[in-house]
Design a protein around this motif. Sequence first.
Motif, PDB file in Angstrom:
ATOM      1  N   ALA A  77       0.822  -1.217   0.000  1.00 11.14           N
ATOM      2  CA  ALA A  77       0.000   0.000   0.000  1.00 11.14           C
ATOM      3  C   ALA A  77       0.855   1.265   0.000  1.00 11.14           C
ATOM      4  CB  ALA A  77      -0.920   0.001   1.212  1.00 11.14           C
ATOM      5  N   GLN A  78       2.176   1.122  -0.105  1.00  8.36           N
ATOM      6  CA  GLN A  78       3.121   2.248  -0.129  1.00  8.36           C
ATOM      7  C   GLN A  78       2.941   3.135   1.098  1.00  8.36           C
ATOM      8  OE1 GLN A  78       2.429   4.055  -3.948  1.00  8.36           O
ATOM      9  NE2 GLN A  78       3.575   2.461  -5.002  1.00  8.36           N
ATOM     10  N   THR A  79       2.830   2.489   2.238  1.00 12.72           N
ATOM     11  CA  THR A  79       2.606   3.202   3.480  1.00 12.72           C
ATOM     12  C   THR A  79       3.811   4.044   3.884  1.00 12.72           C
ATOM     13  OG1 THR A  79       1.107   1.440   4.131  1.00 12.72           O
ATOM     14  CG2 THR A  79       1.848   2.892   5.862  1.00 12.72           C
ATOM     15  N   GLY A  80       5.027   3.609   3.534  1.00 10.57           N
ATOM     16  CA  GLY A  80       6.232   4.369   3.879  1.00 10.57           C
ATOM     17  C   GLY A  80       6.222   5.769   3.301  1.00 10.57           C
ATOM     18  N   ALA A  81       5.842   5.891   2.032  1.00  9.66           N
ATOM     19  CA  ALA A  81       5.767   7.208   1.392  1.00  9.66           C
ATOM     20  C   ALA A  81       4.696   8.067   2.057  1.00  9.66           C
ATOM     21  CB  ALA A  81       5.488   7.062  -0.103  1.00  9.66           C
ATOM     22  N   PHE A  82       3.575   7.451   2.418  1.00 11.34           N
ATOM     23  CA  PHE A  82       2.516   8.173   3.121  1.00 11.34           C
ATOM     24  C   PHE A  82       3.031   8.715   4.453  1.00 11.34           C
ATOM     25  CE2 PHE A  82      -0.685   8.086   6.473  1.00 11.34           C
ATOM     26  CZ  PHE A  82      -1.654   8.939   5.962  1.00 11.34           C
ATOM     27  N   MET A  83       3.740   7.859   5.200  1.00 14.65           N
ATOM     28  CA  MET A  83       4.272   8.263   6.500  1.00 14.65           C
ATOM     29  C   MET A  83       5.221   9.450   6.345  1.00 14.65           C
ATOM     30  SD  MET A  83       4.903   4.417   7.972  1.00 14.65           S
ATOM     31  CE  MET A  83       5.579   4.844   9.570  1.00 14.65           C
ATOM     32  N   ALA A  84       6.126   9.364   5.374  1.00 13.71           N
ATOM     33  CA  ALA A  84       7.090  10.451   5.149  1.00 13.71           C
ATOM     34  C   ALA A  84       6.367  11.742   4.776  1.00 13.71           C
ATOM     35  CB  ALA A  84       8.079  10.051   4.057  1.00 13.71           C
ATOM     36  N   GLU A 152       1.056   4.795  14.601  1.00 17.21           N
ATOM     37  CA  GLU A 152      -0.182   5.484  14.230  1.00 17.21           C
ATOM     38  C   GLU A 152      -0.207   5.790  12.733  1.00 17.21           C
ATOM     39  OE1 GLU A 152      -0.239   8.878  16.821  1.00 17.21           O
ATOM     40  OE2 GLU A 152      -1.156   7.750  18.462  1.00 17.21           O
ATOM     41  N   LEU A 153       0.928   6.274  12.201  1.00 17.95           N
ATOM     42  CA  LEU A 153       0.976   6.595  10.775  1.00 17.95           C
ATOM     43  C   LEU A 153       0.870   5.347   9.912  1.00 17.95           C
ATOM     44  CD1 LEU A 153       3.648   9.430  10.596  1.00 17.95           C
ATOM     45  CD2 LEU A 153       1.186   9.613  10.192  1.00 17.95           C
ATOM     46  N   ALA A 154       1.468   4.244  10.356  1.00 15.47           N
ATOM     47  CA  ALA A 154       1.372   2.996   9.598  1.00 15.47           C
ATOM     48  C   ALA A 154      -0.081   2.545   9.500  1.00 15.47           C
ATOM     49  CB  ALA A 154       2.235   1.918  10.238  1.00 15.47           C
ATOM     50  N   LEU A 155      -0.792   2.596  10.624  1.00 16.13           N
ATOM     51  CA  LEU A 155      -2.197   2.179  10.630  1.00 16.13           C
ATOM     52  C   LEU A 155      -3.059   3.125   9.801  1.00 16.13           C
ATOM     53  CD1 LEU A 155      -2.485   1.184  14.395  1.00 16.13           C
ATOM     54  CD2 LEU A 155      -2.464  -0.365  12.429  1.00 16.13           C
ATOM     55  N   LEU A 156      -2.858   4.427   9.992  1.00 15.85           N
ATOM     56  CA  LEU A 156      -3.624   5.416   9.232  1.00 15.85           C
ATOM     57  C   LEU A 156      -3.354   5.278   7.735  1.00 15.85           C
ATOM     58  CD1 LEU A 156      -5.482   7.925   9.177  1.00 15.85           C
ATOM     59  CD2 LEU A 156      -3.412   9.314   9.380  1.00 15.85           C
ATOM     60  N   GLY A 157      -2.086   5.179   7.376  1.00 16.18           N
ATOM     61  CA  GLY A 157      -1.724   5.066   5.962  1.00 16.18           C
ATOM     62  C   GLY A 157      -2.288   3.822   5.311  1.00 16.18           C
ATOM     63  N   TYR A 158      -2.221   2.713   6.027  1.00 14.48           N
ATOM     64  CA  TYR A 158      -2.707   1.453   5.444  1.00 14.48           C
ATOM     65  C   TYR A 158      -4.224   1.445   5.303  1.00 14.48           C
ATOM     66  CZ  TYR A 158      -3.521  -3.484   4.612  1.00 14.48           C
ATOM     67  OH  TYR A 158      -3.930  -4.677   4.060  1.00 14.48           O
ATOM     68  N   PHE A 159      -4.927   1.789   6.383  1.00 14.37           N
ATOM     69  CA  PHE A 159      -6.379   1.667   6.347  1.00 14.37           C
ATOM     70  C   PHE A 159      -7.077   2.789   5.596  1.00 14.37           C
ATOM     71  CE2 PHE A 159      -5.402  -1.305   9.807  1.00 14.37           C
ATOM     72  CZ  PHE A 159      -6.034  -2.421   9.278  1.00 14.37           C
ATOM     73  N   THR A 160      -6.347   3.808   5.168  1.00 13.87           N
ATOM     74  CA  THR A 160      -6.928   4.823   4.288  1.00 13.87           C
ATOM     75  C   THR A 160      -6.447   4.656   2.851  1.00 13.87           C
ATOM     76  OG1 THR A 160      -5.201   6.419   4.864  1.00 13.87           O
ATOM     77  CG2 THR A 160      -7.274   6.535   6.106  1.00 13.87           C
ATOM     78  N   SER A 161      -5.602   3.660   2.598  1.00 10.81           N
ATOM     79  CA  SER A 161      -5.153   3.392   1.229  1.00 10.81           C
ATOM     80  C   SER A 161      -6.224   2.595   0.489  1.00 10.81           C
ATOM     81  CB  SER A 161      -3.849   2.589   1.247  1.00 10.81           C
ATOM     82  OG  SER A 161      -4.096   1.258   1.679  1.00 10.81           O
ATOM     83  N   GLU A 162      -6.086   2.515  -0.806  1.00  9.55           N
ATOM     84  CA  GLU A 162      -7.044   1.735  -1.592  1.00  9.55           C
ATOM     85  C   GLU A 162      -7.010   0.268  -1.168  1.00  9.55           C
ATOM     86  OE1 GLU A 162      -8.154   0.581  -6.209  1.00  9.55           O
ATOM     87  OE2 GLU A 162      -6.552   2.012  -5.811  1.00  9.55           O
ATOM     88  N   ILE A 163      -5.817  -0.268  -0.977  1.00 12.14           N
ATOM     89  CA  ILE A 163      -5.685  -1.666  -0.556  1.00 12.14           C
ATOM     90  C   ILE A 163      -6.340  -1.869   0.810  1.00 12.14           C
ATOM     91  CG2 ILE A 163      -3.987  -3.360   0.265  1.00 12.14           C
ATOM     92  CD1 ILE A 163      -2.178  -2.449  -2.056  1.00 12.14           C
ATOM     93  N   GLY A 164      -6.035  -1.004   1.757  1.00  6.74           N
ATOM     94  CA  GLY A 164      -6.592  -1.144   3.099  1.00  6.74           C
ATOM     95  C   GLY A 164      -8.100  -1.008   3.128  1.00  6.74           C
ATOM     96  N   CYS A 165      -8.613  -0.062   2.344  1.00  5.93           N
ATOM     97  CA  CYS A 165     -10.063   0.180   2.324  1.00  5.93           C
ATOM     98  C   CYS A 165     -10.828  -0.917   1.605  1.00  5.93           C
ATOM     99  CB  CYS A 165     -10.356   1.506   1.639  1.00  5.93           C
ATOM    100  SG  CYS A 165     -10.761   2.829   2.756  1.00  5.93           S
ATOM    101  N   THR A 166     -10.293  -1.373   0.483  1.00  6.71           N
ATOM    102  CA  THR A 166     -11.079  -2.283  -0.352  1.00  6.71           C
ATOM    103  C   THR A 166     -10.736  -3.751  -0.164  1.00  6.71           C
ATOM    104  OG1 THR A 166      -9.538  -2.064  -2.209  1.00  6.71           O
ATOM    105  CG2 THR A 166     -11.410  -0.527  -2.126  1.00  6.71           C
TER     106      THR A 166
END
Length: 195
Positions: A77-84, A152-166
């Motif tokens: 879900a490219q969570t690392g880029a979201f976190m940064a 917190e950012l890992a969870l937020l990034g993942y569950f708001t990503s397309e992969i996490g949501c769908t």
Amino acid sequence: MASVIDRREAIRRVTALLGGIAFVGGTGLLEASERLQPRAAVTRRGVGRFTAQDVALLDEVADTILPETKTPGAKAAQTGAFMALMVTDTYTDRNQEVFRDGMQKLNAASFMTSTPAQRLASLEQLDREQKAYMDARRGNDTPPHFFRMMKELALLGYFTSEIGCTQAQRYVEAPGAFEPCVPYTPGERAWAGHA
């Protein structure tokens, strides 16, 4: 891959949806948005002041927290880029410093060259440390523990990503009528929230 739009383009699109309401009196909304802190540039070399290696480290941390199971993990879900991006665009200078110091600690502990089991043990230890730190923290003057922010950012990034949501949650793009009471079968995925 979805295209990334900047603030100016987002405002243009919202304005088009609202029938030009945001442009009443000129382009003041656009100009005001540009005067705000500039958004971090997302490039192949990294995100803002975060290098590609920093983003890779954050991806591995997030993927250790949310690994691939029946659904793709946080790295997919490219969570690392979201976190940064979130740290660069929304954190205070002090919290950014705490976050980056934490990344240095992970680098010093050879997180990237550790086995998955060693990574998990390391993060579990950090989680216990951050819990004790946050419990003992007095007032809002003390910054949060770096691992608390990462988690917190890992969870937020993942569950708001397309992969996490769908894929990790159930998602209905256009919901029907409100149903306050629906049958639940133990083990079902949670419903994704709507933005």
